[in-house]
Design a protein around this motif. Structure first.
Motif, short mmCIF file in Angstrom:
data_model
loop_
_atom_site.label_atom_id
_atom_site.label_comp_id
_atom_site.label_asym_id
_atom_site.label_seq_id
_atom_site.Cartn_x
_atom_site.Cartn_y
_atom_site.Cartn_z
N THR A 26 0.82 -1.21 0.00
CA THR A 26 0.00 0.00 0.00
C THR A 26 0.85 1.26 0.00
N TYR A 69 4.09 0.91 -3.05
CA TYR A 69 3.69 0.76 -4.46
C TYR A 69 2.45 1.59 -4.80
N VAL A 70 1.36 1.36 -4.05
CA VAL A 70 0.11 2.06 -4.40
C VAL A 70 0.24 3.56 -4.17
N GLN A 71 0.80 3.96 -3.02
CA GLN A 71 0.91 5.38 -2.72
C GLN A 71 2.08 6.04 -3.45
N LEU A 130 2.06 4.50 -7.75
CA LEU A 130 0.81 4.75 -8.47
C LEU A 130 0.19 6.09 -8.12
N GLY A 131 0.59 6.68 -7.00
CA GLY A 131 0.04 7.98 -6.62
C GLY A 131 -1.37 7.92 -6.07
N ASP A 132 -1.82 6.75 -5.66
CA ASP A 132 -3.16 6.59 -5.09
C ASP A 132 -3.11 6.93 -3.59
N ASP A 133 -4.24 7.40 -3.07
CA ASP A 133 -4.29 7.77 -1.65
C ASP A 133 -4.90 6.65 -0.80
N ALA A 134 -4.63 5.39 -1.18
CA ALA A 134 -5.14 4.25 -0.41
C ALA A 134 -4.54 4.26 0.99
N ARG A 135 -5.32 3.76 1.95
CA ARG A 135 -4.88 3.75 3.33
C ARG A 135 -4.42 2.37 3.76
N GLN A 149 -7.95 1.67 8.01
CA GLN A 149 -9.21 1.40 7.34
C GLN A 149 -10.26 1.03 8.37
#
Length: 367
Positions: free
Chosen positions: A348, A351-353, A356-361, A366
């Motif tokens: 998360t 890689y994701v943050q 990918l630049g996503d704001d996943a927590r 969560q």
């Protein structure tokens, strides 16, 4: 003049073109990285037992740190070391006094359990043999010798570094002492890891490590509450049903509850066998008891615990238990859930943050 020109041209013709040199450089770099990756995988494979043991030590250290931090806030202590000493002393006193008071009964029930389970399994075979339609199921049941052989084969994989009874004691001592040392000076080891990261990425590395510690601490606190509740409900329920060895079966159920979803199923097998040796109706009551306990935990306790701790996807947790169990044995099954939490945090945040630049927590955030 012409001779020097010819010599220069001849030297240039011997050297590889610039494009070829760049290609060769990339080939060597890729091959080197591939070889390094394979060597790393080989090292992880051959040192898997030691790495799992170190991870277990870190889990215990995180639990001690979380308990001592909570105690420090409640008692308004200035020193974290004083809170840690109080926590370790209380844990040692509870385990020592409880073990001294319950050791004779536990030893007697454990030895009786080892004798009762094979006898109960023979009675199950005899009961199934009365029904022709269940002959296929009866043929698929392993014999007592096969079960003993399988348990003996699983024993070396059940430990983390050593095997056998003395090995389990050695693993426990290593986890306890190393966990106390880790919990006493956590920043020393965290700063040592961060120094291996480039300077400009050190703040992000510290944030990732802090999130890992928070996630594992919340999961451990929630799991400790769940294990205690499962052990108490199982022991009390079996005692009310008149099932022998209720205390040792409750302890087994509480310990195996550390493994979500699969642990309660494993804990119910010996209780069902013992109950079936008395009567099929008794086995039915025990099955209903374990089903009721799982309903209470799954629909009442787990949601309340997840609100304050960490919620992991059930399908992913079971898949990781199967994967780590196939690779690392029983130790992999036991540690699959916290390892899954670690992987989710890393994926998360790194890689994701970051990529990918996503704001996943992360899982701990969560709700």
């Amino acid at each position: 003049m012409d001779q020097r020109t010819d010599d220069s041209n001849e030297g240039q013709s011997d050297a590889p073109p610039r494009k070829d040199r760049g290609f060769l450089h990339r080939v060597v770099l890729v091959d080197g990285l591939a070889a390094l990756f394979l060597l790393t995988l080989a090292g992880l494979w051959f040192a898997s037992d030691a790495l799992l043991l170190i991870f277990a030590c870190m889990l215990f250290a995180i639990l001690l740190h979380a308990l001592s931090s909570a105690l420090q806030r409640r008692l308004h202590l200035r020193s974290h070391m004083a809170a840690l000493v109080i926590v370790v002393t209380l844990m040692a006193a509870v385990l020592g006094v409880g073990g001294w008071l319950m050791a004779p009964q536990l030893s007697e029930q454990a030895s009786h359990l080892a004798q009762v389970v094979p006898t109960s399994l023979d009675q199950v075979r005899a009961a199934l043999a009365r029904y022709p339609r269940l002959k296929t199921l009866l043929a698929e049941l392993p014999s007592n010798a096969q079960i003993s052989k399988q348990l003996a084969a699983m024993a070396p994989n059940a430990g983390l570094f050593f095997s056998g009874v003395l090995g389990a004691l050695g693993n426990t001592l290593i986890i306890m002492f190393a966990g106390v040392y880790f919990a006493a000076r956590p920043r020393l080891y965290i700063n040592g890891i961060i120094r291996l990261v480039p300077i400009r990425r050190r703040p992000r590395a510290r944030a990732v490590l802090d999130e890992l510690g928070t996630t594992l601490a919340k999961w451990l606190m929630g799991k400790a509450c769940s294990m205690l509740a499962a052990g108490i409900m199982t022991a009390v329920g079996l005692s009310l049903l008149g099932i022998p060895l209720a205390l040792i079966l409750g302890i087994i159920a509480g310990l195996l509850d550390f493994i979500p979803y699969l642990g309660p199923l494993m804990a119910g097998v010996p209780a069902l066998l013992i109950a079936f040796s008395a009567s099929p109706e008794q086995a039915l009551y025990v099955a209903l008891l374990f089903g009721g306990i799982q309903l209470v935990q799954g629909y009442m306790m787990e949601p309340m615990i997840d609100q304050h701790t960490v919620s992991l996807p059930p399908a992913l947790t079971i898949a990781m238990q199967v994967l780590f169990g196939a690779v690392f044995g029983m130790a992999g099954v036991a540690l699959a859930t916290p390892l899954t939490a670690v992987l989710l945090v890393l994926v998360t945040m790194l890689y994701v943050q970051d990529i990918l630049g996503d704001d996943a927590r992360p899982p701990a955030q969560q709700k």
